[in-house]
Design a protein around this motif. Structure first.
Motif, mmCIF file in Angstrom:
data_model
loop_
_atom_site.group_PDB
_atom_site.id
_atom_site.type_symbol
_atom_site.label_atom_id
_atom_site.label_comp_id
_atom_site.label_asym_id
_atom_site.label_seq_id
_atom_site.Cartn_x
_atom_site.Cartn_y
_atom_site.Cartn_z
ATOM 1 N N MET A 20 0.814 -1.219 0.000
ATOM 2 C CA MET A 20 0.000 0.000 0.000
ATOM 3 C C MET A 20 0.847 1.268 0.000
ATOM 4 O O MET A 20 0.422 2.302 -0.495
ATOM 5 C CB MET A 20 -0.925 0.005 1.224
ATOM 6 N N ALA A 21 2.021 1.214 0.585
ATOM 7 C CA ALA A 21 2.880 2.396 0.678
ATOM 8 C C ALA A 21 3.535 2.738 -0.648
ATOM 9 O O ALA A 21 4.180 3.771 -0.773
ATOM 10 C CB ALA A 21 3.953 2.195 1.742
ATOM 11 N N GLY A 22 3.380 1.864 -1.650
ATOM 12 C CA GLY A 22 3.912 2.157 -2.968
ATOM 13 C C GLY A 22 5.356 1.755 -3.176
ATOM 14 O O GLY A 22 5.992 2.203 -4.136
ATOM 15 N N LEU A 23 5.904 0.918 -2.312
ATOM 16 C CA LEU A 23 7.282 0.457 -2.499
ATOM 17 C C LEU A 23 7.312 -0.637 -3.559
ATOM 18 O O LEU A 23 6.505 -1.569 -3.517
ATOM 19 C CB LEU A 23 7.861 -0.058 -1.184
ATOM 20 N N PRO A 24 8.218 -0.550 -4.525
ATOM 21 C CA PRO A 24 8.257 -1.511 -5.619
ATOM 22 C C PRO A 24 8.303 -2.956 -5.134
ATOM 23 O O PRO A 24 9.141 -3.326 -4.314
ATOM 24 C CB PRO A 24 9.549 -1.131 -6.363
ATOM 25 N N PHE A 25 7.368 -3.744 -5.654
ATOM 26 C CA PHE A 25 7.294 -5.186 -5.400
ATOM 27 C C PHE A 25 7.135 -5.517 -3.910
ATOM 28 O O PHE A 25 7.406 -6.636 -3.496
ATOM 29 C CB PHE A 25 8.522 -5.904 -5.977
ATOM 30 N N SER A 26 6.719 -4.542 -3.113
ATOM 31 C CA SER A 26 6.475 -4.760 -1.681
ATOM 32 C C SER A 26 7.665 -5.425 -0.992
ATOM 33 O O SER A 26 7.506 -6.236 -0.081
ATOM 34 C CB SER A 26 5.213 -5.618 -1.482
ATOM 35 N N TRP A 27 8.868 -5.037 -1.392
ATOM 36 C CA TRP A 27 10.053 -5.756 -0.923
ATOM 37 C C TRP A 27 10.258 -5.644 0.582
ATOM 38 O O TRP A 27 10.759 -6.576 1.210
ATOM 39 C CB TRP A 27 11.307 -5.284 -1.669
ATOM 40 N N THR A 28 9.852 -4.505 1.173
ATOM 41 C CA THR A 28 10.049 -4.371 2.616
ATOM 42 C C THR A 28 9.166 -5.344 3.381
ATOM 43 O O THR A 28 9.559 -5.872 4.423
ATOM 44 C CB THR A 28 9.757 -2.934 3.085
ATOM 45 N N GLY A 29 7.952 -5.568 2.871
ATOM 46 C CA GLY A 29 7.068 -6.546 3.512
ATOM 47 C C GLY A 29 7.670 -7.942 3.496
ATOM 48 O O GLY A 29 7.676 -8.650 4.510
ATOM 49 N N HIS A 30 8.202 -8.330 2.351
ATOM 50 C CA HIS A 30 8.843 -9.646 2.242
ATOM 51 C C HIS A 30 10.073 -9.733 3.153
ATOM 52 O O HIS A 30 10.338 -10.787 3.750
ATOM 53 C CB HIS A 30 9.241 -9.916 0.790
ATOM 54 N N LEU A 31 10.810 -8.612 3.247
ATOM 55 C CA LEU A 31 11.996 -8.592 4.117
ATOM 56 C C LEU A 31 11.603 -8.867 5.559
ATOM 57 O O LEU A 31 12.213 -9.714 6.233
ATOM 58 C CB LEU A 31 12.684 -7.229 4.007
ATOM 59 N N HIS A 32 10.572 -8.170 6.064
ATOM 60 C CA HIS A 32 10.167 -8.353 7.452
ATOM 61 C C HIS A 32 9.601 -9.760 7.694
ATOM 62 O O HIS A 32 9.809 -10.338 8.764
ATOM 63 C CB HIS A 32 9.142 -7.289 7.846
#
Length: 448
Positions: free
Chosen positions: A1-13
């Protein structure tokens, strides 16, 4: 939702959730430290005239009293982007493909799109002199480096727009925000300085003395430099600081120490260290080491106080969880309003926000039927059934409107201390109790 490409931060966490929590601390510490190493390498490749500046700039860069919010696990992506940025800078002109790839990754922290001007100008001047912008060959050779930030910005805003809870996120930038945010920052600096008492000053004096003894024999601090070089360094430091703050000020995000706003100080260490070292060398070799020792002492004192306050904050959170962990009235409630009468401050004057309370309550009671909020953050909107904060993302998906359930006031209280020493020590090992008052009328008494 925050607009980060490919939601990479979500996958990182998600990936890191399978590892011990200490991995966050290790990755954060090493990211910022190695960023300092890459800065050292970059400066070492610059003009021989700045040789004497390199070590003190790198030292202050590493310990500059900014961005204490880095300790939060959620801010690890900033640390990784920060590391990638300085690694990319060190590889400019040497390994161009690696440098470009690292810059692209670092731009996931949007403020680095503006801060990119610093390495770009340094690289351009180092290789082409100050007239690089008049050379046609320069544009032909470096066209990728020139279009990198705008190309990333266009692609991101075309394909990775914030939406849902983050609709409009980081979109409200305006020059009119700058005076407001800058005013808050200045006010915060003044109030922070006024909170220091004799204990903080005594600790600063001790650390200043130790620092002076450690650097006293370092000949790098005695390098001769010209007044014009030092003035140029100071002006450069101010310019770098302006570039560091501009992306945040234009969004009305003040880079201050209050609460978690220090994450907006992410890019300030470089400009701070350049300006401070320029000033130190300007005042002459006789006072140079003493001045830098004072800055080092102040910085180290700041960090010791910060980590001390975070530790106290964490012990307080654990004690709160203990005393509310098995209360039938809280369990039966729907809206839980907390009043803090413990006298133990939260780190950086912050309040525990509603999604933190929700997370605590959900983990303690095994469901998401309650909505927790500080009394000081009370909003009448939470009396509505359709409040957007009743959301699984905020651990409150089963609230179903607070008018259906009981409203409970929880007063957090602290056992009285018998002495000054006991009062100080009890901050590190607090003993709380609670007063629970169910059947509150917060919503019933609202004006129609």
């Amino acid at each position: 939702m925050a607009g980060l490409p490919f939601s990479w931060t979500g996958h990182l966490h998600v990936i890191l959730s399978y590892f011990p929590r200490a991995i966050y601390r290790i990755l954060t510490f090493t990211s910022y430290f190695i960023a300092g190493y890459f800065l050292f390498k970059t400066l070492s490749n610059a003009d021989e005239k700045i040789r004497g500046y390199i070590f003190p700039i790198t030292l202050l860069f590493l310990i500059a009293p900014f961005n204490s919010a880095r300790i939060a696990a959620i801010n690890l992506p900033y640390a990784l982007c920060y590391l990638a940025f300085f690694a990319a800078w060190s590889q400019m002109g040497r390994r161009p493909i690696i440098s470009i790839a690292l810059f692209i990754f670092s731009f996931n922290t949007a403020s680095l799109l503006v801060f990119y001007a610093v390495p770009f100008l340094e690289y351009s001047i180092r290789n082409n002199g100050f007239r690089f912008f008049t050379k046609k060959e320069f544009y032909i050779k470096n066209w990728i480096l020139i279009i990198l930030p705008p190309a990333f910005w266009v692609i991101k805003n075309s394909f990775f727009q914030p939406y849902g809870l983050y609709a409009g996120y980081n979109q409200g930038f305006s020059a009119s925000n700058i005076p407001y945010a800058l005013g808050l920052q200045i006010s915060d600096i003044i109030s922070t300085v006024y909170t220091w008492r004799w204990r903080e000053l005594l600790l600063t004096g001790l650390l200043t003395f130790i620092s002076f003894k450690l650097i006293d024999r370092n000949t790098l601090f005695l390098e001769s430099t010209s007044k014009s070089q030092n003035l140029i360094l100071m002006i450069s430091g101010v310019a770098v600081l302006a570039l560091a703050e501009f992306p945040y000020l234009i969004l009305a995000y003040p880079p201050r120490f209050f609460s978690w706003d220090s994450r907006h100080q992410l890019l300030m260490p470089l400009g701070f260290s350049i300006f401070t070292v320029g000033l130190a060398f300007l005042i002459g070799s006789s006072l140079r080491k003493a001045f830098l020792s004072i800055i080092i002492g102040l910085s180290l004192t700041f960090w010791l106080l910060q980590y001390n306050s975070y530790y106290i904050d964490w012990t307080k959170q654990k004690e709160i969880m203990r005393v509310i962990s098995d209360n039938d009235e809280i369990r039966a409630g729907r809206l839980i309003v907390f009043e803090d009468h413990t006298g133990i401050p939260n780190a950086n004057g912050r309040s525990i926000v509603y999604y933190e309370w929700n997370g605590i309550l959900a983990n303690l009671y095994g469901d998401e039927r309650r909505f927790g909020i500080d009394q000081v953050q009370w909003s009448n909107s939470i009396c509505k059934r359709n409040d957007p904060k009743f959301n699984p993302h905020y651990r409150s998906s089963e609230v179903e409107g607070n008018t259906k359930g009981d409203i409970v006031l929880v007063k957090l209280l602290r056992q009285a201390s018998t002495s000054v020493i006991d009062k100080v020590l009890s901050s590190y090992s607090p003993n709380f109790y609670i007063s629970v008052e169910p059947h509150q009328k917060y919503c019933d008494n609202l004006p129609q």
